[in-house]
Write a protein that holds these residues in place. Structure first.
Motif, PDB file in Angstrom:
ATOM      1  N   VAL A   1     -10.066   7.078   2.440  1.00  0.00           N
ATOM      2  CA  VAL A   1     -10.428   6.195   1.338  1.00  0.00           C
ATOM      3  C   VAL A   1      -9.303   5.172   1.179  1.00  0.00           C
ATOM      4  O   VAL A   1      -8.126   5.543   1.159  1.00  0.00           O
ATOM      5  CB  VAL A   1     -10.589   6.983   0.015  1.00  0.00           C
ATOM      6  N   ILE A   2      -9.682   3.910   1.084  1.00  0.00           N
ATOM      7  CA  ILE A   2      -8.730   2.829   0.813  1.00  0.00           C
ATOM      8  C   ILE A   2      -9.167   2.196  -0.492  1.00  0.00           C
ATOM      9  O   ILE A   2     -10.312   1.748  -0.611  1.00  0.00           O
ATOM     10  CB  ILE A   2      -8.731   1.784   1.943  1.00  0.00           C
ATOM     11  N   ILE A   3      -8.271   2.186  -1.478  1.00  0.00           N
ATOM     12  CA  ILE A   3      -8.640   1.692  -2.803  1.00  0.00           C
ATOM     13  C   ILE A   3      -7.705   0.574  -3.241  1.00  0.00           C
ATOM     14  O   ILE A   3      -6.488   0.777  -3.337  1.00  0.00           O
ATOM     15  CB  ILE A   3      -8.617   2.823  -3.849  1.00  0.00           C
ATOM     16  N   TYR A   4      -8.289  -0.576  -3.505  1.00  0.00           N
ATOM     17  CA  TYR A   4      -7.570  -1.687  -4.118  1.00  0.00           C
ATOM     18  C   TYR A   4      -7.553  -1.384  -5.612  1.00  0.00           C
ATOM     19  O   TYR A   4      -8.302  -1.929  -6.405  1.00  0.00           O
ATOM     20  CB  TYR A   4      -8.280  -3.006  -3.789  1.00  0.00           C
ATOM     21  N   GLY A   5      -6.714  -0.399  -5.954  1.00  0.00           N
ATOM     22  CA  GLY A   5      -6.626   0.156  -7.293  1.00  0.00           C
ATOM     23  C   GLY A   5      -5.748   1.395  -7.233  1.00  0.00           C
ATOM     24  O   GLY A   5      -4.894   1.517  -6.352  1.00  0.00           O
ATOM     25  N   ALA A   6      -5.981   2.346  -8.130  1.00  0.00           N
ATOM     26  CA  ALA A   6      -5.086   3.494  -8.279  1.00  0.00           C
ATOM     27  C   ALA A   6      -5.768   4.831  -8.012  1.00  0.00           C
ATOM     28  O   ALA A   6      -6.990   4.954  -8.054  1.00  0.00           O
ATOM     29  CB  ALA A   6      -4.492   3.501  -9.690  1.00  0.00           C
ATOM     30  N   CYS A   7      -4.907   5.836  -7.776  1.00  0.00           N
ATOM     31  CA  CYS A   7      -5.342   7.224  -7.643  1.00  0.00           C
ATOM     32  C   CYS A   7      -4.529   8.075  -8.617  1.00  0.00           C
ATOM     33  O   CYS A   7      -3.663   7.567  -9.326  1.00  0.00           O
ATOM     34  CB  CYS A   7      -5.139   7.725  -6.211  1.00  0.00           C
ATOM     35  N   ARG A   8      -4.800   9.376  -8.637  1.00  0.00           N
ATOM     36  CA  ARG A   8      -4.006  10.330  -9.417  1.00  0.00           C
ATOM     37  C   ARG A   8      -3.990  11.664  -8.686  1.00  0.00           C
ATOM     38  O   ARG A   8      -4.577  11.785  -7.622  1.00  0.00           O
ATOM     39  CB  ARG A   8      -4.549  10.471 -10.840  1.00  0.00           C
ATOM     40  N   ASP A   9      -3.317  12.649  -9.243  1.00  0.00           N
ATOM     41  CA  ASP A   9      -3.202  13.979  -8.624  1.00  0.00           C
ATOM     42  C   ASP A   9      -2.563  13.885  -7.239  1.00  0.00           C
ATOM     43  O   ASP A   9      -3.006  14.523  -6.278  1.00  0.00           O
ATOM     44  CB  ASP A   9      -4.574  14.665  -8.515  1.00  0.00           C
ATOM     45  N   VAL A  10      -1.498  13.102  -7.128  1.00  0.00           N
ATOM     46  CA  VAL A  10      -0.936  12.780  -5.817  1.00  0.00           C
ATOM     47  C   VAL A  10      -0.388  13.990  -5.064  1.00  0.00           C
ATOM     48  O   VAL A  10      -0.462  14.030  -3.833  1.00  0.00           O
ATOM     49  CB  VAL A  10       0.124  11.659  -5.912  1.00  0.00           C
TER      50      VAL A  10
ATOM     51  N   TRP B   1       0.829  -1.199   0.000  1.00  0.00           N
ATOM     52  CA  TRP B   1       0.000   0.000   0.000  1.00  0.00           C
ATOM     53  C   TRP B   1       0.863   1.248   0.000  1.00  0.00           C
ATOM     54  O   TRP B   1       1.934   1.273   0.596  1.00  0.00           O
ATOM     55  CB  TRP B   1      -0.901   0.017   1.230  1.00  0.00           C
ATOM     56  N   LEU B   2       0.361   2.289  -0.631  1.00  0.00           N
ATOM     57  CA  LEU B   2       1.025   3.590  -0.637  1.00  0.00           C
ATOM     58  C   LEU B   2       0.039   4.629  -0.120  1.00  0.00           C
ATOM     59  O   LEU B   2      -1.133   4.630  -0.497  1.00  0.00           O
ATOM     60  CB  LEU B   2       1.483   3.946  -2.050  1.00  0.00           C
ATOM     61  N   SER B   3       0.527   5.510   0.744  1.00  0.00           N
ATOM     62  CA  SER B   3      -0.313   6.544   1.335  1.00  0.00           C
ATOM     63  C   SER B   3      -0.096   7.857   0.596  1.00  0.00           C
ATOM     64  O   SER B   3       1.032   8.332   0.478  1.00  0.00           O
ATOM     65  CB  SER B   3       0.037   6.713   2.815  1.00  0.00           C
ATOM     66  N   TYR B   4      -1.185   8.443   0.108  1.00  0.00           N
ATOM     67  CA  TYR B   4      -1.096   9.675  -0.671  1.00  0.00           C
ATOM     68  C   TYR B   4      -1.817  10.854  -0.034  1.00  0.00           C
ATOM     69  O   TYR B   4      -1.596  11.990  -0.422  1.00  0.00           O
ATOM     70  CB  TYR B   4      -1.672   9.452  -2.076  1.00  0.00           C
ATOM     71  N   GLY B   5      -2.691  10.617   0.905  1.00  0.00           N
ATOM     72  CA  GLY B   5      -3.467  11.699   1.497  1.00  0.00           C
ATOM     73  C   GLY B   5      -2.690  12.481   2.533  1.00  0.00           C
ATOM     74  O   GLY B   5      -1.568  12.129   2.900  1.00  0.00           O
ATOM     75  N   GLY B   6      -3.302  13.537   3.026  1.00  0.00           N
ATOM     76  CA  GLY B   6      -2.676  14.392   4.019  1.00  0.00           C
ATOM     77  C   GLY B   6      -2.718  13.843   5.435  1.00  0.00           C
ATOM     78  O   GLY B   6      -2.068  14.376   6.324  1.00  0.00           O
ATOM     79  N   ARG B   7      -3.478  12.783   5.669  1.00  0.00           N
ATOM     80  CA  ARG B   7      -3.543  12.147   6.991  1.00  0.00           C
ATOM     81  C   ARG B   7      -2.737  10.858   6.972  1.00  0.00           C
ATOM     82  O   ARG B   7      -2.944  10.005   6.117  1.00  0.00           O
ATOM     83  CB  ARG B   7      -4.979  11.780   7.357  1.00  0.00           C
ATOM     84  N   ASP B   8      -1.847  10.712   7.954  1.00  0.00           N
ATOM     85  CA  ASP B   8      -1.070   9.478   8.057  1.00  0.00           C
ATOM     86  C   ASP B   8      -1.863   8.354   8.696  1.00  0.00           C
ATOM     87  O   ASP B   8      -1.595   7.184   8.452  1.00  0.00           O
ATOM     88  CB  ASP B   8       0.200   9.711   8.876  1.00  0.00           C
ATOM     89  N   ALA B   9      -2.812   8.711   9.552  1.00  0.00           N
ATOM     90  CA  ALA B   9      -3.628   7.706  10.231  1.00  0.00           C
ATOM     91  C   ALA B   9      -5.090   8.123  10.151  1.00  0.00           C
ATOM     92  O   ALA B   9      -5.419   9.296  10.319  1.00  0.00           O
ATOM     93  CB  ALA B   9      -3.199   7.560  11.685  1.00  0.00           C
ATOM     94  N   PHE B  10      -5.948   7.147   9.882  1.00  0.00           N
ATOM     95  CA  PHE B  10      -7.380   7.423   9.821  1.00  0.00           C
ATOM     96  C   PHE B  10      -8.144   6.133  10.051  1.00  0.00           C
ATOM     97  O   PHE B  10      -7.607   5.039   9.901  1.00  0.00           O
ATOM     98  CB  PHE B  10      -7.774   8.062   8.482  1.00  0.00           C
TER      99      PHE B  10
END
Length: 160
Positions: free
Chosen positions: A91-100, A24-33
């Motif tokens: 949000v946890i996605i078994y897939g991809a995001c963009r605009d990291v 998993w890779l974390s991209y959001g501004g929160r490290d824990a949620f």
């Protein structure tokens, strides 16, 4: 909400499930949620993701089974900004995001398998609030999920 998944596992070893076998890779501004699980199952179509994150998400985490696809992003900055406005924890996605780079500035947790610059197609497909499985764990709507830099865990009841 302050917690460390390691401590939650130690204190609740008999009731937590640990998501394993995925990087998993974390991209959001929160490290824990963490929060109550809401689910979407879709494949390269983020119609239901966008729809759900446009509703009240206070205390909730959207868990998305995107089939593990890294060909199309299921969330980007605009959908994530809407999620923040609606109070979603993450949000946890078994897939991809963009605009990291933009995701990193938002007050929301976003964990995915990776990123890709290609947007999702919209065919108005997908299923809401069903049991989904990936990483050796069944995600059930109404149960709870917690994520930090150590990993992702689920529990049948709130731990924090």
């Amino acid at each position: 909400m302050t917690f460390v998944t390691c401590d939650l596992c130690d204190d609740n070893a008999d009731s937590v499930c640990v998501v394993t076998g995925l990087n998993w890779l974390s991209y959001g501004g929160r490290d824990a949620f963490g929060g109550e699980i809401v689910t979407v199952k879709c494949f390269e179509d983020n119609s239901r993701v966008k729809e759900h994150l446009g509703t009240d998400g206070k205390g909730k985490v959207l868990v998305v089974d995107g089939g593990g696809s890294l060909r199309n992003a299921l969330i980007g900055d605009m959908i994530a900004e809407n999620a923040v406005k609606n109070g979603w924890e993450g949000v946890i996605i078994y897939g991809a995001c963009r605009d990291v780079d933009a995701l990193a500035k938002l007050d929301i947790g976003v964990i995915t398998l990776g990123c890709v610059p290609i947007k999702s197609v919209r065919r108005d497909e997908g299923q809401l609030n069903i049991e989904i499985t990936f990483g050796g764990v069944v995600f059930r709507p109404g149960e709870f999920v917690y994520a930090d830099n150590n990993g992702i865990i689920t529990a049948p009841k709130a731990l924090v």
